[in-house]
Design a protein around this motif. Structure first.
Motif, PDB file in Angstrom:
ATOM      1  N   GLU A   1       0.832  -1.200   0.000  1.00 55.49           N
ATOM      2  CA  GLU A   1       0.000   0.000   0.000  1.00 55.49           C
ATOM      3  C   GLU A   1       0.872   1.258   0.000  1.00 55.49           C
ATOM      4  OE1 GLU A   1      -2.603  -0.244   3.296  1.00 55.49           O
ATOM      5  OE2 GLU A   1      -3.876  -1.817   2.420  1.00 55.49           O
ATOM      6  N   PHE A   2       1.961   1.242   0.777  1.00 56.99           N
ATOM      7  CA  PHE A   2       2.828   2.413   0.788  1.00 56.99           C
ATOM      8  C   PHE A   2       3.540   2.584  -0.557  1.00 56.99           C
ATOM      9  CE2 PHE A   2       6.979   4.386   1.403  1.00 56.99           C
ATOM     10  CZ  PHE A   2       6.604   5.624   1.936  1.00 56.99           C
ATOM     11  N   ALA A   3       3.971   1.470  -1.125  1.00 58.86           N
ATOM     12  CA  ALA A   3       4.643   1.575  -2.421  1.00 58.86           C
ATOM     13  C   ALA A   3       3.706   2.145  -3.473  1.00 58.86           C
ATOM     14  CB  ALA A   3       5.164   0.196  -2.835  1.00 58.86           C
ATOM     15  N   ASN A   4       2.437   1.738  -3.480  1.00 60.47           N
ATOM     16  CA  ASN A   4       1.471   2.282  -4.427  1.00 60.47           C
ATOM     17  C   ASN A   4       1.232   3.778  -4.172  1.00 60.47           C
ATOM     18  OD1 ASN A   4       1.115  -0.176  -5.728  1.00 60.47           O
ATOM     19  ND2 ASN A   4      -0.583  -0.792  -4.364  1.00 60.47           N
ATOM     20  N   PHE A   5       1.175   4.141  -2.882  1.00 61.53           N
ATOM     21  CA  PHE A   5       0.946   5.547  -2.543  1.00 61.53           C
ATOM     22  C   PHE A   5       2.133   6.398  -2.976  1.00 61.53           C
ATOM     23  CE2 PHE A   5       1.058   9.189   0.390  1.00 61.53           C
ATOM     24  CZ  PHE A   5      -0.209   9.716   0.183  1.00 61.53           C
ATOM     25  N   GLU A   6       3.350   5.838  -2.777  1.00 64.08           N
ATOM     26  CA  GLU A   6       4.541   6.592  -3.186  1.00 64.08           C
ATOM     27  C   GLU A   6       4.561   6.806  -4.700  1.00 64.08           C
ATOM     28  OE1 GLU A   6       9.444   6.166  -3.003  1.00 64.08           O
ATOM     29  OE2 GLU A   6       8.138   4.470  -2.533  1.00 64.08           O
TER      30      GLU A   6
END
Length: 399
Positions: free
Chosen positions: A34-39
């Motif tokens: 989820e963080f990688a997608n948000f980044e």
């Protein structure tokens, strides 16, 4: 049963721990993804453009997240080699001893690790973690998003289930032991009864028997033991009868011989008469001994040895031998012409004995008939005389 129950409890604990590990690994991967997608796709809400500041990226992402009870979401900002990277955390307490955001050494070790995930062992408890590094545009990593999970409570829950299973297994084991004790006692009761009965048997008392209940193997054992006692009782009874018969039959001729020898005088004629009487009694004693030995042998399994015999020929032979026993009117009454399976010596012995008995109970010239006949599978050899016969009340005793 104890090994089986302990194995079930240990296997259940292992399965629970494995499921916990899989769930934690999935949770860490999900948060990192989820963080990688948000980044990659997120925009700064203030500028409407992609994030250029790692710290701003971490702060905005963390403000929008809600961590699980044992989970920590931490943002670390600073050079990889820095001793104390700046951290950005969710403002929330978690029920563990010394969480990650309070452990500077643990944060440094995770931030400096080249791996994207791993396990950190601490005296305060284990930490499972996953990390996503954030770099400035084309530069070295300047920040990192860390999701940390404290599996202590999950592992403790598995251990609690393990202890509960052990307690339940212990109670079940006690109940099973009690039931097995009762059942085994009921099953082994006939065996103990066999042992007790065997210990109480003596040569004078062989009448005790074991009660037989049911149709299982223990009942078959009791029946076999009772059959053995029957054979022993018959063997001892035969032995006692033999001793009684020997004592009774031999006592009389011995007494007669002793009396005549004690009263024998010097007269030659008297001596000759005494010798004759003594010799006659000794002959009778010899016949008695032979009869007693015959009775003793009759209990042996090889007493009778059957073989194929022509019944007509055997009947005629017995008739010829019996005619010499006395001056009687001997008649061969009838002959069955067939082959039968029998012991010719024992049959001859029995028939001659019956003929001798017929001679003793008849007088000279009276008729004695001998013969054989067949009625289906039944073979009958007979001796019939014209003597006084046997009273009906005595026939049952004799035969």
């Amino acid at each position: 049963m104890a090994v089986a129950l302990a194995s079930v409890a240990a296997t259940t604990r292992s399965i629970l721990l494995r499921d916990t590990d899989q769930r934690i690994s999935g949770l860490l991967a999900q948060e990192a993804g989820e963080f990688a997608n948000f980044e990659e796709q997120g925009f700064d809400p203030e500028t409407g453009r992609p994030f250029t500041d790692p710290g701003r990226l971490l702060r905005v992402f963390l403000e929008r997240q809600y961590a699980d009870l044992d989970e920590e979401l931490v943002g670390l900002v600073g050079e990889v080699g820095s001793r104390r990277p700046t951290q950005i955390i969710q403002q929330r307490e978690i029920p563990v001893d010394r969480p990650l955001h309070e452990d500077a050494d643990a944060r440094r070790r995770i931030y400096a690790s080249p791996d994207s995930s791993g396990t950190l062992d601490r005296p305060e408890g284990e930490i499972r973690w996953a990390k996503v590094t954030v770099a400035r545009y084309g530069g070295e990593p300047a920040a990192a998003f860390v999701v940390a999970f404290h599996p202590g409570r999950e592992q403790a829950r598995a251990d609690e289930v393990f202890r509960v299973l052990l307690a339940i297994s212990g109670v079940a084991l006690l109940m099973t032991t009690g039931i097995a004790w009762v059942v085994a006692g009921r099953i082994l009761k006939p065996v103990r009864l066999v042992r007790t009965t065997a210990a109480q048997l003596t040569e004078q008392d062989l009448t005790r028997r074991i009660p037989v209940h049911g149709r299982d193997d223990v009942a078959a054992l009791a029946e076999t033991f009772n059959a053995m006692l029957d054979r022993l009782e018959r063997a001892f009874a035969t032995q006692r009868r033999f001793v009684d018969d020997a004592g009774h039959e031999l006592r009389t001729p011995i007494t007669i011989v002793r009396g005549h020898l004690e009263l024998m005088g010097d007269d030659p004629a008297e001596r000759e008469e005494t010798v004759r009487l003594v010799t006659d009694e000794l002959d009778r004693m010899s016949r008695i001994v032979e009869d007693l030995l015959l009775l003793a042998k009759a209990e042996r399994p090889d007493f009778v040895t059957p073989e194929p015999v022509q019944l007509a020929e055997l009947t005629a032979d017995v008739y010829v031998k019996a005619r010499t026993l006395g001056d009687r009117e001997w008649v061969l009454d009838g002959v069955a012409d067939r082959e039968v399976l029998l012991d010719p010596q024992r049959i001859t012995q029995a028939m001659v004995q019956l003929a001798q008995n017929a001679v003793q109970h008849t007088t000279a010239g009276q008729r004695i008939r001998m013969g054989s006949r067949a009625d289906g599978p039944r073979i009958e050899l007979y001796v019939a005389d014209s003597g006084p016969g046997v009273q009906p009340q005595d026939a049952e005793v004799i035969f």
